[in-house]
Scaffold this motif. Structure first.
Motif, mmCIF file in Angstrom:
data_model
loop_
_atom_site.group_PDB
_atom_site.id
_atom_site.type_symbol
_atom_site.label_atom_id
_atom_site.label_comp_id
_atom_site.label_asym_id
_atom_site.label_seq_id
_atom_site.Cartn_x
_atom_site.Cartn_y
_atom_site.Cartn_z
ATOM 1 N N UNK A 84 -16.830 -16.560 3.132
ATOM 2 C CA UNK A 84 -15.997 -15.398 3.473
ATOM 3 C C UNK A 84 -14.705 -15.855 4.152
ATOM 4 N N UNK A 85 -14.797 -16.853 5.048
ATOM 5 C CA UNK A 85 -13.610 -17.390 5.708
ATOM 6 C C UNK A 85 -12.668 -18.073 4.725
ATOM 7 N N UNK A 86 -13.225 -18.590 3.646
ATOM 8 C CA UNK A 86 -12.425 -19.288 2.645
ATOM 9 C C UNK A 86 -11.603 -18.333 1.783
ATOM 10 N N UNK A 87 -12.046 -17.107 1.651
ATOM 11 C CA UNK A 87 -11.399 -16.169 0.725
ATOM 12 C C UNK A 87 -9.910 -15.982 1.018
ATOM 13 N N UNK A 88 -9.477 -15.706 2.275
ATOM 14 C CA UNK A 88 -8.034 -15.556 2.496
ATOM 15 C C UNK A 88 -7.245 -16.832 2.228
ATOM 16 N N UNK A 89 -7.863 -17.979 2.487
ATOM 17 C CA UNK A 89 -7.215 -19.253 2.169
ATOM 18 C C UNK A 89 -7.052 -19.373 0.656
ATOM 19 N N UNK A 90 -8.116 -19.088 -0.080
ATOM 20 C CA UNK A 90 -8.074 -19.155 -1.538
ATOM 21 C C UNK A 90 -7.033 -18.197 -2.106
ATOM 22 N N UNK A 91 -6.960 -16.986 -1.524
ATOM 23 C CA UNK A 91 -6.004 -15.999 -2.000
ATOM 24 C C UNK A 91 -4.578 -16.539 -1.880
ATOM 25 N N UNK A 92 -4.274 -17.199 -0.768
ATOM 26 C CA UNK A 92 -2.935 -17.752 -0.574
ATOM 27 C C UNK A 92 -2.662 -18.903 -1.534
ATOM 28 N N UNK A 93 -3.646 -19.769 -1.747
ATOM 29 C CA UNK A 93 -3.460 -20.907 -2.648
ATOM 30 C C UNK A 93 -3.224 -20.415 -4.079
ATOM 31 N N UNK A 124 2.621 -16.092 2.397
ATOM 32 C CA UNK A 124 1.333 -16.674 2.798
ATOM 33 C C UNK A 124 0.604 -15.714 3.731
ATOM 34 N N UNK A 125 1.336 -15.159 4.702
ATOM 35 C CA UNK A 125 0.723 -14.200 5.623
ATOM 36 C C UNK A 125 0.230 -12.957 4.917
ATOM 37 N N UNK A 126 1.001 -12.488 3.927
ATOM 38 C CA UNK A 126 0.588 -11.294 3.178
ATOM 39 C C UNK A 126 -0.685 -11.571 2.386
ATOM 40 N N UNK A 127 -0.794 -12.773 1.818
ATOM 41 C CA UNK A 127 -2.008 -13.130 1.075
ATOM 42 C C UNK A 127 -3.208 -13.234 2.005
ATOM 43 N N UNK A 128 -3.019 -13.831 3.154
ATOM 44 C CA UNK A 128 -4.131 -14.011 4.085
ATOM 45 C C UNK A 128 -4.641 -12.665 4.588
ATOM 46 N N UNK A 129 -3.729 -11.780 4.975
ATOM 47 C CA UNK A 129 -4.130 -10.529 5.619
ATOM 48 C C UNK A 129 -4.305 -9.374 4.648
ATOM 49 N N UNK A 130 -3.700 -9.464 3.465
ATOM 50 C CA UNK A 130 -3.613 -8.327 2.535
ATOM 51 C C UNK A 130 -3.008 -7.104 3.223
ATOM 52 N N UNK A 131 -2.111 -7.358 4.158
ATOM 53 C CA UNK A 131 -1.459 -6.303 4.925
ATOM 54 C C UNK A 131 0.022 -6.646 5.061
ATOM 55 N N UNK A 132 0.857 -5.670 5.464
ATOM 56 C CA UNK A 132 2.277 -5.955 5.642
ATOM 57 C C UNK A 132 2.523 -7.029 6.698
ATOM 58 N N UNK A 133 3.564 -7.796 6.481
ATOM 59 C CA UNK A 133 4.037 -8.802 7.434
ATOM 60 C C UNK A 133 5.519 -8.532 7.673
ATOM 61 N N UNK A 134 6.124 -9.300 8.576
ATOM 62 C CA UNK A 134 7.554 -9.153 8.794
ATOM 63 C C UNK A 134 8.158 -10.496 9.147
ATOM 64 N N UNK A 135 9.488 -10.520 9.208
ATOM 65 C CA UNK A 135 10.251 -11.697 9.605
ATOM 66 C C UNK A 135 11.120 -11.288 10.781
ATOM 67 N N UNK A 136 11.012 -12.015 11.882
ATOM 68 C CA UNK A 136 11.754 -11.676 13.093
ATOM 69 C C UNK A 136 12.528 -12.874 13.605
ATOM 70 N N UNK A 137 13.635 -12.599 14.276
ATOM 71 C CA UNK A 137 14.285 -13.619 15.087
ATOM 72 C C UNK A 137 13.463 -13.837 16.346
ATOM 73 N N UNK A 138 13.276 -15.096 16.719
ATOM 74 C CA UNK A 138 12.779 -15.400 18.069
ATOM 75 C C UNK A 138 14.010 -15.223 18.949
ATOM 76 N N UNK A 139 14.172 -14.036 19.521
ATOM 77 C CA UNK A 139 15.507 -13.509 19.767
ATOM 78 C C UNK A 139 16.030 -13.597 21.191
ATOM 79 N N UNK A 140 15.331 -13.016 22.134
ATOM 80 C CA UNK A 140 15.900 -12.971 23.480
ATOM 81 C C UNK A 140 14.800 -12.929 24.527
ATOM 82 N N UNK A 141 15.171 -13.330 25.726
ATOM 83 C CA UNK A 141 14.219 -13.313 26.833
ATOM 84 C C UNK A 141 14.017 -11.886 27.328
ATOM 85 N N UNK A 142 12.949 -11.693 28.056
ATOM 86 C CA UNK A 142 12.669 -10.399 28.675
ATOM 87 C C UNK A 142 13.298 -10.404 30.070
#
Length: 494
Positions: free
Chosen positions: A151-160, A308-326
């Motif tokens: 079962x743990x292998x399935x998301x890895x396989x999906x991405x490959x 790769x993230x979308x394949x692993x999770x089968x859910x939406x992903x995003x791309x962000x700037x590592x942007x600013x301090x709090x």
């Protein structure tokens, strides 16, 4: 466009060394399959038990006939090291190896399989043949344990599987001074990914050709329903964005060639909004929600990482700037006493508005304030509209990236953390992200290893699966956020 991530159809092949009892491996395979199904994963049992090379070919034929695109090779006993590794050599898909633990103390004569030992020979032979394979952290267990490994292998396989059939389509070139999105393409070919690079003029020509497309009206209706009354601040903008969405989807279908899956890496400023009449962020978010990431600023490896993230999770992903301090006052009033995080464990992840609506606590179409200052002199926004803004919803996240250095070699990082339930009081798609020991990770991984400012973000903890994908691909340089006291190689010990 049809589903943009593959469906894994798992099979299991039992192998048996000919001087061992074959039925031991066979009966153990049956138990593993039963436990796997009990975990909710359908798995095809291959009836041929592999003892020799001819058996291996017969088993592969049966796996193909049953539609398997991923396999577990199961050492129910010691296993024949040559035939069992030939399975991975000739199978057109990802393969994992797991081995049976001994079952009872009163059955260690005919019931002893020695797969603990056989797994060593198996891995040795795989290495001799330069055959990639997935081997779990501890690949020996009873039927329940092996089922969990599968079962743990399935998301890895999906991405490959997905990467093997992926094309990245770009519209560039990069914006000025964005050399951080440098993308030597050889690294893509090394892992089996295709790329098609185009000009944004090609995209503009195609966009204009879609003017008056009869499908625009239905897309506008879908956008309005998704945004709702609160989120649909510029209804007049929807037809332009719907036209663009259709342009991208049609381009994907007509240009994917022999590939099955597509992602985009597009130029989105400074010329784009004035030429097209809007910012593309909301459309990008909609495609990402369907498993078709569209990376900003022609970030090719950002798009790859998102996929790769979308394949692993089968859910939406995003791309962000590592942007600013709090700001310290925000940390002191809303984070310090409510969490265990230090001030420099937290930062703000931001992008103009590409994060899918489902990943925001409350989202709405807005205008890009930075581009508005630059292109519309800070006046009433027109063509700088089109971002999707809101605070990113709180919960577990993973920041990660697979990237190519300037010399073309692949490197990656991964760090698990969370988005905190703290209002950002800012603009764009933005959230306060906490990662344990982020300051040291920032200095000794992101800066020292020259990673760009973009990070892929998955909504959940996917470090184990992401690492499994990288290992299968042969990526050697993989970094993570080390805990306190666990120094990075170049970190000052004083």
């Amino acid at each position: 466009m049809k589903r943009n991530v593959p469906e894994v159809k798992m099979g299991i092949i039992a192998v048996s060394r000919d001087c061992f009892i074959r039925t031991l491996s066979e009966s153990r395979r049956v138990k593993v399959a039963e436990e796997t199904r009990a975990l909710g994963l359908d798995i095809s049992e291959i009836s041929v038990v592999v003892e020799n090379e001819r058996d291996a070919m017969k088993a592969l034929e049966e796996a193909k006939a049953k539609g398997c695109n991923a396999l577990c090779v199961f050492l129910g006993n010691f296993g024949p090291e040559t035939p069992e590794t030939l399975i991975a050599k000739y199978f057109d898909g990802p393969v994992m190896y797991a081995a049976a633990a001994e079952e009872r103390g009163d059955n260690l004569v005919d019931g002893r399989g020695d797969a603990y030992c056989g797994m060593l020979n198996c891995s040795y032979n795989l290495n001799l043949r330069n055959i990639p394979a997935y081997i779990p952290e501890y690949p020996v267990g009873d039927s329940k344990a092996v089922a969990r490994m599968i079962v743990d292998f399935v998301p890895v396989a999906r991405a490959i599987i997905g990467l093997k059939k992926l094309k990245i389509i770009t519209f560039g070139p990069r914006p000025q001074d964005f050399f951080a999105c440098n993308a030597p393409i050889k690294g893509l070919y090394d892992i089996g990914v295709e790329i098609e690079e185009n000009s944004e003029l090609d995209l503009l020509v195609s966009y204009k050709a879609h003017e008056g497309d009869e499908r625009i009206e239905s897309v506008v209706k879908d956008m309005a329903e998704e945004l709702g009354l609160e989120g649909n601040r510029y209804p007049d903008l929807l037809p332009r964005m719907a036209q663009f969405e259709l342009t991208l989807l049609d381009w994907a279908e007509s240009h994917k060639g022999e590939r099955e899956f597509v992602v985009f890496a597009d130029k989105c400023w400074p010329a784009f909004p004035e030429a097209f009449g809007f910012e593309p962020c909301y459309v990008n978010s909609r495609l990402a929600s369907r498993g078709i990431p569209v990376a900003c600023e022609v970030d090719i490896y950002g798009a790859l990482s998102e996929y790769i993230g979308a394949c692993i999770t089968e859910s939406p992903v995003t791309l962000l700037d590592i942007n600013n301090t709090v700001p310290r006052d925000m940390y002191e009033s809303e984070i310090k006493d409510k969490t265990g995080y230090k001030e420099n464990d937290v930062f703000m992840g931001f992008h103009c508005g590409n994060t899918p609506l489902s990943c925001l606590s409350c989202g709405a179409v807005n205008y890009q304030i930075i581009q508005n200052r630059l292109l519309e002199n800070g006046g009433e926004p027109d063509f700088t509209r089109g971002t999707l803004e809101g605070d990113i919803r709180s919960g577990e996240v993973t920041i990660f990236r697979l990237h190519a250095n300037s010399d073309g070699s692949l490197e990656a990082y991964c760090a698990e953390g969370e988005v905190l339930p703290v209002a950002t009081r800012s603009f764009g798609g933005i959230g306060i992200i906490a990662v344990d020991e982020m300051a040291r990770f920032y200095r000794h991984v992101l800066i020292r290893k020259h990673f760009p400012h973009h990070t892929a973000v998955a909504f959940g903890h996917i470090g184990k699966a992401f690492y499994g994908v990288l290992d299968y691909l042969g990526v050697k340089d993989v970094s993570y956020n080390r805990g306190k006291g666990n120094l990075y190689p170049e970190e000052c010990p004083f």
